[in-house]
Write an enzyme that holds these catalytic residues in place. Structure first.
Site, PDB file in Angstrom:
ATOM      1  N   HIS A   1     -58.700  33.609   3.576  1.00  0.00           N
ATOM      2  CA  HIS A   1     -57.645  32.737   3.073  1.00  0.00           C
ATOM      3  C   HIS A   1     -56.693  32.346   4.178  1.00  0.00           C
ATOM      4  O   HIS A   1     -56.115  31.270   4.169  1.00  0.00           O
ATOM      5  CB  HIS A   1     -56.899  33.432   1.933  1.00  0.00           C
ATOM      6  CG  HIS A   1     -57.678  33.432   0.661  1.00  0.00           C
ATOM      7  ND1 HIS A   1     -57.620  34.429  -0.262  1.00  0.00           N
ATOM      8  CD2 HIS A   1     -58.568  32.533   0.188  1.00  0.00           C
ATOM      9  CE1 HIS A   1     -58.424  34.140  -1.256  1.00  0.00           C
ATOM     10  NE2 HIS A   1     -59.010  33.011  -1.006  1.00  0.00           N
TER      11      HIS A   1
ATOM     12  N   ARG B   1     -76.990  19.196   0.000  1.00  0.00           N
ATOM     13  CA  ARG B   1     -78.239  19.375   0.730  1.00  0.00           C
ATOM     14  C   ARG B   1     -78.904  20.646   0.180  1.00  0.00           C
ATOM     15  O   ARG B   1     -78.272  21.705   0.148  1.00  0.00           O
ATOM     16  CB  ARG B   1     -77.916  19.517   2.217  1.00  0.00           C
ATOM     17  CG  ARG B   1     -79.080  19.364   3.158  1.00  0.00           C
ATOM     18  CD  ARG B   1     -79.646  20.603   3.746  1.00  0.00           C
ATOM     19  NE  ARG B   1     -78.767  21.532   4.389  1.00  0.00           N
ATOM     20  CZ  ARG B   1     -78.471  21.518   5.700  1.00  0.00           C
ATOM     21  NH1 ARG B   1     -78.932  20.583   6.485  1.00  0.00           N
ATOM     22  NH2 ARG B   1     -77.721  22.469   6.197  1.00  0.00           N
TER      23      ARG B   1
ATOM     24  N   GLU C   1     -84.480  14.339  10.276  1.00  0.00           N
ATOM     25  CA  GLU C   1     -84.172  15.258  11.373  1.00  0.00           C
ATOM     26  C   GLU C   1     -85.425  15.732  12.106  1.00  0.00           C
ATOM     27  O   GLU C   1     -85.364  16.565  12.987  1.00  0.00           O
ATOM     28  CB  GLU C   1     -83.310  16.435  10.901  1.00  0.00           C
ATOM     29  CG  GLU C   1     -83.708  17.063   9.594  1.00  0.00           C
ATOM     30  CD  GLU C   1     -82.716  18.137   9.119  1.00  0.00           C
ATOM     31  OE1 GLU C   1     -81.769  18.482   9.844  1.00  0.00           O
ATOM     32  OE2 GLU C   1     -82.932  18.648   8.012  1.00  0.00           O
TER      33      GLU C   1
ATOM     34  N   ASN D   1     -78.475  17.153  14.707  1.00  0.00           N
ATOM     35  CA  ASN D   1     -78.506  18.484  15.334  1.00  0.00           C
ATOM     36  C   ASN D   1     -79.958  18.914  15.539  1.00  0.00           C
ATOM     37  O   ASN D   1     -80.330  19.429  16.593  1.00  0.00           O
ATOM     38  CB  ASN D   1     -77.789  19.517  14.469  1.00  0.00           C
ATOM     39  CG  ASN D   1     -76.364  19.104  14.162  1.00  0.00           C
ATOM     40  OD1 ASN D   1     -75.830  18.241  14.844  1.00  0.00           O
ATOM     41  ND2 ASN D   1     -75.768  19.688  13.146  1.00  0.00           N
ATOM     42  N   ASP D   2     -80.756  18.695  14.513  1.00  0.00           N
ATOM     43  CA  ASP D   2     -82.173  19.031  14.635  1.00  0.00           C
ATOM     44  C   ASP D   2     -82.974  17.909  15.296  1.00  0.00           C
ATOM     45  O   ASP D   2     -83.839  18.172  16.122  1.00  0.00           O
ATOM     46  CB  ASP D   2     -82.765  19.339  13.251  1.00  0.00           C
ATOM     47  CG  ASP D   2     -82.454  20.769  12.831  1.00  0.00           C
ATOM     48  OD1 ASP D   2     -82.628  21.671  13.672  1.00  0.00           O
ATOM     49  OD2 ASP D   2     -82.038  20.969  11.680  1.00  0.00           O
TER      50      ASP D   2
ATOM     51  N   ARG E   1     -81.684  24.070  20.172  1.00  0.00           N
ATOM     52  CA  ARG E   1     -80.258  23.762  20.037  1.00  0.00           C
ATOM     53  C   ARG E   1     -79.356  24.970  20.249  1.00  0.00           C
ATOM     54  O   ARG E   1     -78.152  24.817  20.452  1.00  0.00           O
ATOM     55  CB  ARG E   1     -79.972  23.103  18.684  1.00  0.00           C
ATOM     56  CG  ARG E   1     -80.182  23.983  17.483  1.00  0.00           C
ATOM     57  CD  ARG E   1     -80.198  23.176  16.184  1.00  0.00           C
ATOM     58  NE  ARG E   1     -78.995  23.336  15.380  1.00  0.00           N
ATOM     59  CZ  ARG E   1     -78.873  22.908  14.128  1.00  0.00           C
ATOM     60  NH1 ARG E   1     -79.854  22.252  13.537  1.00  0.00           N
ATOM     61  NH2 ARG E   1     -77.774  23.092  13.466  1.00  0.00           N
TER      62      ARG E   1
ATOM     63  N   CYS F   1     -75.134  12.850   9.456  1.00  0.00           N
ATOM     64  CA  CYS F   1     -74.306  14.024   9.162  1.00  0.00           C
ATOM     65  C   CYS F   1     -74.393  15.074  10.264  1.00  0.00           C
ATOM     66  O   CYS F   1     -73.776  16.128  10.168  1.00  0.00           O
ATOM     67  CB  CYS F   1     -74.691  14.624   7.817  1.00  0.00           C
ATOM     68  SG  CYS F   1     -76.396  15.160   7.752  1.00  0.00           S
TER      69      CYS F   1
HETATM   70  C1  PEP Z   1     -78.608  18.493  11.378  1.00  0.00           C
HETATM   71  O1  PEP Z   1     -79.659  19.039  11.692  1.00  0.00           O
HETATM   72  O2  PEP Z   1     -78.083  17.566  12.014  1.00  0.00           O
HETATM   73  C2  PEP Z   1     -77.868  18.944  10.194  1.00  0.00           C
HETATM   74  C3  PEP Z   1     -76.825  18.278   9.764  1.00  0.00           C
HETATM   75  O3  PEP Z   1     -78.283  20.087   9.588  1.00  0.00           O
HETATM   76  P1  PEP Z   1     -78.030  21.573  10.154  1.00  0.00           P
HETATM   77  O4  PEP Z   1     -77.044  21.472  11.287  1.00  0.00           O
HETATM   78  O5  PEP Z   1     -77.514  22.346   9.013  1.00  0.00           O
HETATM   79  O6  PEP Z   1     -79.389  21.975  10.591  1.00  0.00           O
HETATM   80 MG    MG Z   2     -80.705  20.298  10.310  1.00  0.00          MG
END
Ligand code: PEP
Ligand code: MG
Length: 576
Positions: free
Chosen positions: A191, A334, A433, A456-457, A467, A504
């Site tokens: 919190h 998701r 991704e 990200n992926d 990563r 995202c």
């Molecule tokens: C991504 O891969 O960009 C993503 C938003 O998912 P995560 O970071 O949870 O793998």
């Molecule tokens: Mg991902």
């Protein structure tokens, strides 16, 4: 100079002198009492409970008018502890049995409660120890007739350094000279962290041993964005951070002026700016930063740090809460994305050589329809409480999308059989991704309601760079021409099929690259809440034609470094 890395609990940079807030310990010794004294001791206890209750309600009122209803609700948990019959009865029965002073008995019962909670392996319950501790200390203070420790001694702005901070301590910072804080303890869901975000006080928590390394008066740099804390920085580091701070302050003011407005380019193209969350209680921060909705609600946290699996009801309650809070804005849930670097102990997934390429996300869900459908049913049931959408992670081709949709249909049929309501027209998106999904985006677009690019992926798979591996981190380049080409291909295919594309992954929150993404035609950005005002500012300061030209130029460059520098220069021009 000492550098420490903890968990960034609330963004922003703060530089200032440290002020150490000691642990509040009460030394309570046992004292024998006579049988006749028992009623007096019980009365003392009751009075302390009443006084504590009054204090908490008063605090709640202050916070509710100063910060908001949701922050004030944190103290509901404290009131519940006060009303806990088991705790009260245990104190009274031990008092009678042991004939010892009530302060001592209460402190012993409190210790027992805390030790029971400490043994439970659940992150959420562990964080609740702070609530019990907080109320317990208030009661003890009132039993002993002591003044509460405060931040009142703070005459100048300072950075609080403490072993831990209770929600009441944090709430008290609201009107005090607090420039930031760092603590030994704490996690993202505490919190204290939630409060710090709402108060926009830069904070780093979980910085083990920081209280041992810092003395009051030391100069500290707290970078809540990165989780870095620097103790007594050298001149050069201090100068760099001071420059950064001046820059940030100036632009933050400009950014905040637009946070409540929709993001529209100077020539009228509207862009949706959403936020990414992992926990339902992040909703308040999302709203505070002017987000229009939630573009990525990662649901893995439900499964973490516990031995059992969450029930359909637990999922449902969390999704319903977020849907209601954000309504009429949309919330994209998701579905479970376990695997890779997100391990969940209860599923006993065998160790894999290459977990990121292994049995993860949608692959796992398709193999375990029991787990997958439970979540789908909960999302569907919650869909009547707001504007919910769902999306599947790690889709690598059309067959996986079709299989997932078949299970979604089964989940719908099961709800129908049970007479449960849901939105039959819930929109279903695909996360892009995996490079194969990007390359077959035209095929996927025909059967998806929307896309959300998970960079990200996508970047790690496209560039073959883990990563999470710091040794190859220099190769992890969002601006790499190969990544940009994949993104362009996805956006073009989606628009050809007349569906929208969001992003995202973290790349969407990099302001300079946002210019290129806008120019490529990205419709929606989903980013950490703190980035939203800046993105809105940039978008409303530029024309779509200009960013299209920027994107065209960027696509002609040969390296990620060139693209990055080019985009940065363009951004500096805009922000001038
Ligand atoms: C991504 O891969 O960009 C993503 C938003 O998912 P995560 O970071 O949870 O793998
Ligand atoms: Mg991902």
């Amino acid at each position: 100079m000492i550098q420490l890395k903890g968990i960034g609990a609330a963004g922003g940079i703060s530089i200032g002198a440290a002020y150490k807030l000691g642990k509040e310990e009460f030394v309570v010794l046992p004292e024998a009492i006579t049988w006749e004294e028992i009623p007096v001791q019980i009365q003392l206890f009751e009075e302390a409970l009443i006084k504590t209750r009054r204090e908490i309600i008063e605090l709640q009122k202050r916070i509710s008018s100063g910060m908001g209803q949701e922050e004030a609700q944190i103290f509901d948990a404290h009131l519940l502890v006060l009303e806990d019959r088991m705790l009260i009865e245990e104190v009274i029965s031990r008092l009678k049995k042991e004939q010892l002073n009530v302060v001592y008995i209460f402190s012993e019962v409190l210790k027992k409660y805390i030790s029971v909670f400490l043994k439970i392996e659940d992150e959420y319950l562990k964080e609740r120890i702070a609530d019990i501790n907080d109320v317990g200390k208030r009661i003890l203070r009132n039993l002993l007739g002591k003044e509460k420790r405060g931040l009142d001694d703070l005459k100048e702005k300072a950075i609080i350094v403490s072993h831990d901070l209770s929600p009441s301590d944090t709430a008290a910072m609201h009107t005090k000279n607090v420039a930031g804080f760092v603590t030994d303890m704490g996690g993202k869901t505490s919190h204290t962290a939630i409060m710090a975000k709402s108060l926009e006080i830069p904070a780093v928590v979980g910085l083990e041993g920081v209280t041992a390394k810092v003395s009051s008066g030391d100069i500290l740099i707290v970078d809540g964005n990165t989780g870095m804390v620097i103790i007594n920085p050298d001149e050069e580091t201090l100068k760099n951070y001071q420059q950064e701070l001046v820059k940030l302050k100036g632009i933050a003011e400009r950014f905040l002026s637009v946070k409540a407005l929709p993001a529209v380019t100077t020539d009228g193209r509207a862009i949706l700016i959403n936020a990414n969350i992992e926990f339902p209680d992040e909703v308040s921060s999302v709203k505070l930063h002017g987000s229009e909705g939630i573009g990525l609600y990662r649901t893995e946290f439900f499964y973490m740090n516990r031995k059992d699996s969450p029930s359909e009801e637990e999922h449902y309650q969390a999704y319903k809460y977020v849907a209601e809070q954000m309504s009429p804005h949309s919330v994209v849930i998701r579905t479970l994305d376990l695997g890779g670097d997100k391990f969940l102990s209860q599923f006993q997934i065998p160790h894999e050589m290459q977990p990121f390429l292994g049995w993860r996300a949608i692959r796992f869900c398709l193999a375990r329809p029991d787990i997958f459908k439970l979540q789908l049913r909960a999302i569907l049931r919650a869909s009547v409480h707001g504007n919910l959408k769902l999306m599947y992670p790690m889709i690598s081709g059309i067959e996986e999308l079709r299989q997932a949709n078949e299970l979604l249909q089964e989940a719908k049929d099961e709800l129908k059989q049970n007479g449960l309501e849901f939105n039959d027209k819930i929109l279903v998106g695909v996360m892009i991704e995996v490079p194969s999904a990007a390359m077959t985006a035209d095929i996927l677009a025909k059967e998806a309601d929307f896309f959300s690019i998970g960079t990200n992926d996508l970047i790690q798979y496209c560039l073959a760079v883990d990563r999470g591996n710091e040794k190859v981190a220099y190769l992890y380049e969002p601006a790499h021409p190969a990544v940009l080409r994949l993104i362009k291909q996805v956006i073009d295919a989606a628009h050809e099929a007349k569906i929208k594309v969001a992003m995202c992954g973290e790349m969407a929150g990099e302001p300079s690259l946002a210019l290129i993404l806008l120019g490529l035609g990205l419709d929606e950005f989903s980013v950490p809440p703190q980035v939203i005002p800046e993105l809105k500012f940039i978008i409303s300061a530029i024309g779509f034609k200009t960013v299209q030209a920027i994107a065209n130029e960027a696509m002609k460059l040969s390296t990620g470094t060139q693209v990055g520098e080019f985009a940065q220069n363009k951004l500096v021009e805009i922000l001038k």
